[in-house]
Structures are given as C-alpha cells and as structure tokens.
Design a protein around this motif. Structure first.
Motif, PDB file in Angstrom:
ATOM      1  N   ARG A 101     -23.793  26.787   1.564  1.00  0.00           N
ATOM      2  CA  ARG A 101     -23.530  26.188   0.255  1.00  0.00           C
ATOM      3  C   ARG A 101     -22.508  25.059   0.351  1.00  0.00           C
ATOM      4  N   HIS A 102     -21.573  25.143   1.310  1.00  0.00           N
ATOM      5  CA  HIS A 102     -20.587  24.080   1.459  1.00  0.00           C
ATOM      6  C   HIS A 102     -21.238  22.802   1.983  1.00  0.00           C
ATOM      7  N   THR A 103     -22.195  22.951   2.900  1.00  0.00           N
ATOM      8  CA  THR A 103     -22.925  21.778   3.389  1.00  0.00           C
ATOM      9  C   THR A 103     -23.715  21.151   2.259  1.00  0.00           C
ATOM     10  N   ARG A 104     -24.293  21.984   1.416  1.00  0.00           N
ATOM     11  CA  ARG A 104     -25.060  21.464   0.286  1.00  0.00           C
ATOM     12  C   ARG A 104     -24.144  20.720  -0.693  1.00  0.00           C
ATOM     13  N   ARG A 105     -22.929  21.230  -0.863  1.00  0.00           N
ATOM     14  CA  ARG A 105     -22.004  20.601  -1.815  1.00  0.00           C
ATOM     15  C   ARG A 105     -21.551  19.236  -1.327  1.00  0.00           C
ATOM     16  N   ILE A 106     -21.356  19.105  -0.038  1.00  0.00           N
ATOM     17  CA  ILE A 106     -20.838  17.840   0.482  1.00  0.00           C
ATOM     18  C   ILE A 106     -21.957  16.846   0.778  1.00  0.00           C
ATOM     19  N   ARG A 107     -23.197  17.296   0.657  1.00  0.00           N
ATOM     20  CA  ARG A 107     -24.327  16.426   0.988  1.00  0.00           C
ATOM     21  C   ARG A 107     -24.335  15.143   0.177  1.00  0.00           C
ATOM     22  N   ASP A 108     -24.062  15.252  -1.115  1.00  0.00           N
ATOM     23  CA  ASP A 108     -24.085  14.048  -1.962  1.00  0.00           C
ATOM     24  C   ASP A 108     -22.975  13.077  -1.577  1.00  0.00           C
ATOM     25  N   ILE A 109     -21.821  13.597  -1.158  1.00  0.00           N
ATOM     26  CA  ILE A 109     -20.734  12.714  -0.739  1.00  0.00           C
ATOM     27  C   ILE A 109     -21.136  11.965   0.528  1.00  0.00           C
ATOM     28  N   ILE A 110     -21.717  12.670   1.475  1.00  0.00           N
ATOM     29  CA  ILE A 110     -22.174  12.030   2.710  1.00  0.00           C
ATOM     30  C   ILE A 110     -23.218  10.962   2.393  1.00  0.00           C
ATOM     31  N   ILE A 122     -16.375  11.482  12.615  1.00  0.00           N
ATOM     32  CA  ILE A 122     -16.424  10.051  12.309  1.00  0.00           C
ATOM     33  C   ILE A 122     -15.935   9.296  13.531  1.00  0.00           C
ATOM     34  N   ASP A 123     -16.818   8.486  14.105  1.00  0.00           N
ATOM     35  CA  ASP A 123     -16.540   7.788  15.363  1.00  0.00           C
ATOM     36  C   ASP A 123     -16.072   8.749  16.446  1.00  0.00           C
ATOM     37  N   GLY A 124     -16.752   9.894  16.517  1.00  0.00           N
ATOM     38  CA  GLY A 124     -16.468  10.869  17.554  1.00  0.00           C
ATOM     39  C   GLY A 124     -15.319  11.802  17.263  1.00  0.00           C
ATOM     40  N   ARG A 125     -14.594  11.582  16.183  1.00  0.00           N
ATOM     41  CA  ARG A 125     -13.397  12.358  15.871  1.00  0.00           C
ATOM     42  C   ARG A 125     -13.693  13.351  14.758  1.00  0.00           C
ATOM     43  N   PHE A 126     -13.286  14.600  14.963  1.00  0.00           N
ATOM     44  CA  PHE A 126     -13.503  15.617  13.940  1.00  0.00           C
ATOM     45  C   PHE A 126     -12.764  15.240  12.664  1.00  0.00           C
ATOM     46  N   TYR A 127     -13.476  15.311  11.537  1.00  0.00           N
ATOM     47  CA  TYR A 127     -12.849  15.019  10.254  1.00  0.00           C
ATOM     48  C   TYR A 127     -12.363  16.332   9.644  1.00  0.00           C
ATOM     49  N   GLY A 128     -11.039  16.469   9.551  1.00  0.00           N
ATOM     50  CA  GLY A 128     -10.452  17.682   9.003  1.00  0.00           C
ATOM     51  C   GLY A 128      -9.792  17.461   7.660  1.00  0.00           C
ATOM     52  N   GLY A 129     -10.115  16.330   7.012  1.00  0.00           N
ATOM     53  CA  GLY A 129      -9.493  16.009   5.732  1.00  0.00           C
ATOM     54  C   GLY A 129     -10.194  16.660   4.556  1.00  0.00           C
ATOM     55  N   ALA A 130      -9.844  16.173   3.367  1.00  0.00           N
ATOM     56  CA  ALA A 130     -10.379  16.739   2.126  1.00  0.00           C
ATOM     57  C   ALA A 130     -11.863  16.405   1.970  1.00  0.00           C
ATOM     58  N   TRP A 131     -12.592  17.299   1.297  1.00  0.00           N
ATOM     59  CA  TRP A 131     -14.002  17.052   1.006  1.00  0.00           C
ATOM     60  C   TRP A 131     -14.075  16.201  -0.258  1.00  0.00           C
ATOM     61  N   ASP A 132     -13.594  15.017  -0.122  1.00  0.00           N
ATOM     62  CA  ASP A 132     -13.457  14.118  -1.257  1.00  0.00           C
ATOM     63  C   ASP A 132     -14.002  12.757  -0.844  1.00  0.00           C
ATOM     64  N   GLU A 133     -14.742  12.130  -1.763  1.00  0.00           N
ATOM     65  CA  GLU A 133     -15.417  10.881  -1.421  1.00  0.00           C
ATOM     66  C   GLU A 133     -14.427   9.806  -0.990  1.00  0.00           C
TER      67      GLU A 133
END
Length: 601
Positions: free
Chosen positions: A34-43, A153-164
C-alpha cells in the motif's frame, strides 16, 4: 544500513518506465504494497514538474519474503508485457486493480491490452523472467533494515520524506541539498571523526613549528570570562575546552556507556564478560608497565596516561579495513572501548583532581539530588537535566574534582526507558493524520503530537546524543586536539628514554596488547569466557595493538597529570606510540586473514 546502499542503472537488464534524461530514478515496486501504491502518483508527477527529458525512471521489482504470490505474479506480468512493448500500460493497470492478483486476472489485463496471450504466458514463466527477478533482488542486497517504498536517485538511496517537493529537491539537487548530501556522506564515513582529529593535530603541529609557537601558547592561555554584575568566572581558553567543552564529550560517552549497560552489549553478563575482562587487562597492564619504569621516580603519578583507548580512532581504522575485520571483533572492540572509557573516567575522577573543597562538593551533591529526584519522578524532558548539568559542572570544578565528571553524572541521571513499540507509534501517527480535516495541511497541534509520538521511539539520552554527537566529533574533539597537540618538535629536548616518555610509549605499545590478549587468553583457557569462532588469536593481537591508540583520552589524562616540559614530552610520546600502534594493528589485521588461509594462523 540503508543510507549506504547504492544502485546504478543497467541498460541491459533494467526496464525504463519513462524519460531518458541524465537523472536516474530507480524505483523498487511491490504491486501489493500500500505504501508503494501511495507514492506512485508522486513518482509519476515528479518528472513532469521539470521536464520528462531530464529524468529516466527505472522500475525494478521486490517481493515480500512471506505471504501469497500475488506480488511475484504481478511482477512477472509486468515483465511479460514489457517483452511486447506494453510495460507502461500494464504497470498502470496493475496499480489500478485491487492488490489481489491471480493468473486469470492478469491474463484478462493482457487481453485488455491486446497482448499475444500465448507469448504472455510463456514470458511469465520464462527463464529470462526468473533471471530478471533474481537480478533485481541481488542488486538490492540485504533488505533487513529497509522499508517500502524504495527509491534510488542517481544511485543513492532516498531516505527523505514521501513528499513531492522533497523528492523534487532530491532530483534537482540545488546547492543546499548537495552540501547536505556531501556532509551526510562524510559524517556517515566511520573514519571521518578520526580524519578530522588527524587534520587538527597536524594543523597544531604546523602552527607550533613554523615560528608561531609563542603566539599559539599565548592564545591558549588567553583568559575568557563570564560576568554577571560583580561576579566573574574566568578560565584560560585551553581550560574552557579541556574542562568545559570536553564535559559534553564525556556526557556523550556516559550516555553510550549507560545504553550499553542497560540495553546493549554490556547488559548481559555472558556477552559483557569478555570485553570487560579485556578492558581491565588493557588498563592494568599498561599502568603496571609505566609504574615499573617510573618506580621511585617523581613522575610515577602519570600511570593513568597509557591506560586509555581512543574509540574514534580505533573503530575508524577498523572501518577502513572493512571485511578484513570480522563483525564479532568490531563488536568486541566497541564494547571493550566503552568499558575502557568507564575505567578512564573513574581514574580521572579519583586521581587527577586539583585539591578538594568541601562546600562546593556538598552543593554539587545537592544538585545531583535534584537531578535524581527528577529521574525518580520520571521527568522525561531533557532541558532541566542540561541546565542542572551546567550548575553541577561549576560546583564540581570549584570542588577540585575534574569538571568533566559532571558530564558523566548528567548522563547517569538522564531517565532511561526501553524504546516504544514502533507499531503502536505508527498507529498513533496514522490516527493523528486521519483525524485532520485536511491531512495535506496539518495544523500545528497535530504536528506537535506527531513529533511527540516519533520522539517516544527512543529514550531521552538517544535524542540528546543525536543532537550533540556531530558537534562533539567535528568541533569539540578537533578543538581539543588543536589546543593540546601544538608541540614544539623542531629543537625540542624530547628524549624517548626519559622514564615518563618511555613508560607511556611502552605502556601503549606493549602493555595494551599484552594486557588485552593475555587476560582474554587466560579467561578462555579457564572457561570463564569464550572467544567467537570468527576471531583468530592473530586478529585479537591486531585489535590489542589498535587499542593502544590512546590519543584523545591519553592526552586528556596527561594534561591533568603533568605540566610544563614534562607535559610536552608525554604528549609527544602519546602521539608517537599511538601512531606506531595504529600502523602495527592495521598491518596485523590486514594480513591476518591471508596467514589464516595459508594454515599458519
């Protein structure tokens, strides 16, 4: 750890969802999450914010280790659709369906996209599809500490907020973000604190030996005063650093010791016994070596100098050696260094004060009683303890005991509790968000409640350590090194055979490894403790030499034990012995696996 992970685009195996720009977004997808589904629109929206040609969004697949096969079936259907040029369409339809996938339902989606159904079925079961899923899984590596969704992002794990907006910043990387990422990379490098200490030491040595020694000494001895009305409290700048700022360092040391005793490696006797025994041997034998060389002499009081281990340097060197050092050996040395720090603190407090004054000592006890009452009353707010810690520091300093003891006492007085249940905190956070009329625009009250819930995940000492650790490693300790290692080498009268210098060097270089390895060997032979099967005795000897890197703590004790020319000589002896111990320990640990592989270790 997650922030250390890297993933790079492979044009031969990866599936590009959209775009073809320079910035690569690698998105690990579990269609049932469900988390992947939630962030899908942001991606999906993020690249459109600044042009699709600027990014390339790559999709990889990850499946939960347990549960139904729905996620794997969906991933196979997406790969099979890609074989017929319809990946983006299948990707979209899979997200639009309820996350209960069946073979029949996926074939219906294939019909909807006018795919060749026979080829679709074959491709879902094909060996190439198995290889693609295996590649995605292996490229990610250990996922034990990761949480969905996973974005690189560019090979680096993104550990920030799930925010656009946050993701846009991570993609565009403005100057502020680049500086922050560079700082994060440096701070997460295990050897960074040791490197900064080396640079500060070299800077002090250069300043002292290129003609600025007198100015350097004058600057160290410049008084800095705090005044309130007619009252004034003045100390030389060097003492503000050694007694004042270093109290914060000892506060963090105390927090780490307390955590290990309550929750960590020192909390269970069967795990704690070996590093504690090793620490005792690593303190007693160097002290005996020093006393043996200086017995009957005027400098015998310096026996505490070779007892200490510099945890930042020791663990930093082991980190640089990487896989050459077994994980169990790193754990052993970490626990040993923490027990060693506790011993050094006790030695400083008991033997290296400056006289004793009863009235401020009783006032210090009164402050401690107030802190203990706050602890007993379960006052979790950190600020009262920090304020009282400053007051305690003043009275301990005035009593004649070493002022840095206040940092350790404050750490001991901070209330402790086990971390909260993460699921409960997550449920509370979800309830807070769902209770808002407009979750996208949360009110201040809701934000504060969220902050309180998240803060409960750790005990107060953890948050204090998080706030101060970078300042300690990259400001306080470098300042201490700079103000205490500006030794005049050119034209100095340093004699390595002087008893105080020889005692320190042999204590660190011989006493440390002999004490640690010797007592651990005796304990294992007598059955009191057991050495991990991952650790060879040659590696233990290498770790014993690395523990002889005294540096920060040894110089700190020498500053309390000596003065004048003897202090300069002892500090130089510490630097020389620490350097030799670092080189010897690193060489042994580097070659130990090769020797063991040849059957001679």
């Amino acid at each position: 750890m997650a922030h250390d992970l890297e993933c790079t685009y492979d044009p031969d195996r990866d599936i590009v969802l959209e775009g073809g720009g320079e910035v690569e977004i690698i998105w690990y997808v579990d269609y049932t999450c469900r988390h992947t589904r939630r962030i899908r629109d942001i991606i999906r929206r993020s690249p459109k914010r600044f042009g699709e040609q600027s990014t390339a969004t790559v999709v990889r697949f990850i499946m939960p280790e347990e549960g139904d096969r729905g996620a794997e079936l969906a991933a196979r259907a997406a790969i099979a659709a890609e074989r017929q040029g319809k990946f983006a369409d299948m990707h979209r339809l899979l997200f639009e369906q309820p996350p209960q996938y069946t073979q029949e339902g996926l074939e219906n989606l294939a019909r909807h996209l006018s795919l060749d159904l026979y080829q679709f079925r074959d491709d879902m079961r094909a060996e190439a599809t198995d290889e693609k899923l295996a590649f995605d899984r292996n490229a990610l590596g250990d996922t034990s500490d990761l949480h969905m969704p996973l974005i690189f992002i560019d090979g680096r794990f993104y550990g920030g907020a799930w925010d656009e907006d946050a993701i846009i910043d991570a993609i565009e990387r403005p100057l502020g973000v680049r500086i922050s990422l560079a700082g994060e990379d440096f701070f997460h490098w295990a050897a960074s604190a040791g490197l900064v200490l080396i640079l500060a030491t070299l800077a002090a040595l250069v300043v002292a030996n290129v003609g600025w020694h007198d100015s350097y000494e004058q600057f160290r001895e410049t008084d800095f005063a705090l005044s309130f009305g007619e009252h004034s409290f003045a100390l030389p700048l060097e003492m503000w650093i050694n007694d004042g700022l270093m109290a914060l360092f000892f506060l963090l040391v105390g927090i780490e010791i307390k955590r290990e005793i309550i929750f960590g490696e020192l909390s269970e006797w069967d795990r704690a016994i070996l590093p504690i025994i090793g620490a005792v041997g690593g303190m007693v034998v160097p002290a005996l070596v020093y006393v043996g060389i200086n017995f009957g002499g005027e400098y015998i009081h310096g026996w505490g100098v070779p007892m200490a281990t510099d945890i930042a340097f020791t663990l930093g060197i082991m980190a640089l050696l990487g896989s050459k050092v077994p994980t169990s050996l790193k754990v052993f040395v970490s626990a040993l260094a923490i027990a060693d720090d506790l011993g050094a603190i006790m030695v400083i407090a008991l033997f290296y004060g400056e006289g004793f004054h009863l009235q401020p000592f009783f006032l210090a006890l009164a402050v401690m009683a107030v802190m203990a009452a706050l602890n007993w009353g379960r006052v979790w707010n950190r600020m009262p303890y920090m304020f009282l810690g400053v007051v305690l520091w003043y009275y301990i300093h005035e009593s004649g005991l070493h002022a840095t003891l206040a940092g350790v006492i404050t750490a001991a007085m901070l209330p402790s509790r086990r971390p909260a249940d993460g699921r409960s905190v997550a449920a509370q956070a979800a309830a807070i968000v769902e209770g808002e009329d407009e979750p996208a625009k949360m009110g201040d009250t809701a934000v504060r409640r969220l902050q309180n819930a998240v803060e409960r995940l750790r005990e107060p000492g953890f948050h204090l350590q998080e706030a101060l650790e970078a300042y300690s490693n990259y400001l306080i300790l470098p300042l201490f090194a700079f103000f205490n290692t500006g030794l005049l080498i050119i034209g100095s009268s340093f004699s390595p055979l002087a008893p105080e210098s020889l005692g320190v060097m042999l204590g660190l270089l011989i006493g440390k490894p002999l004490g640690i390895v010797g007592i651990v060997w005796i304990a294992t032979k007598l059955g009191f403790a057991r050495l991990s099967s991952e650790i060879s005795w040659l590696q233990m000897i290498g770790a014993g030499f690395l523990a002889g890197v005294g540096f920060t703590m040894s110089i700190f004790i020498s500053s309390a034990a000596f003065e004048g020319g003897e202090l300069e000589s002892v500090k130089l002896a510490v630097l020389l012995a620490s350097t030799c111990a670092a080189v010897a320990g690193s060489a042994i640990l580097w070659f130990a696996p090769k020797i063991g592989a040849n059957g001679t270790g």
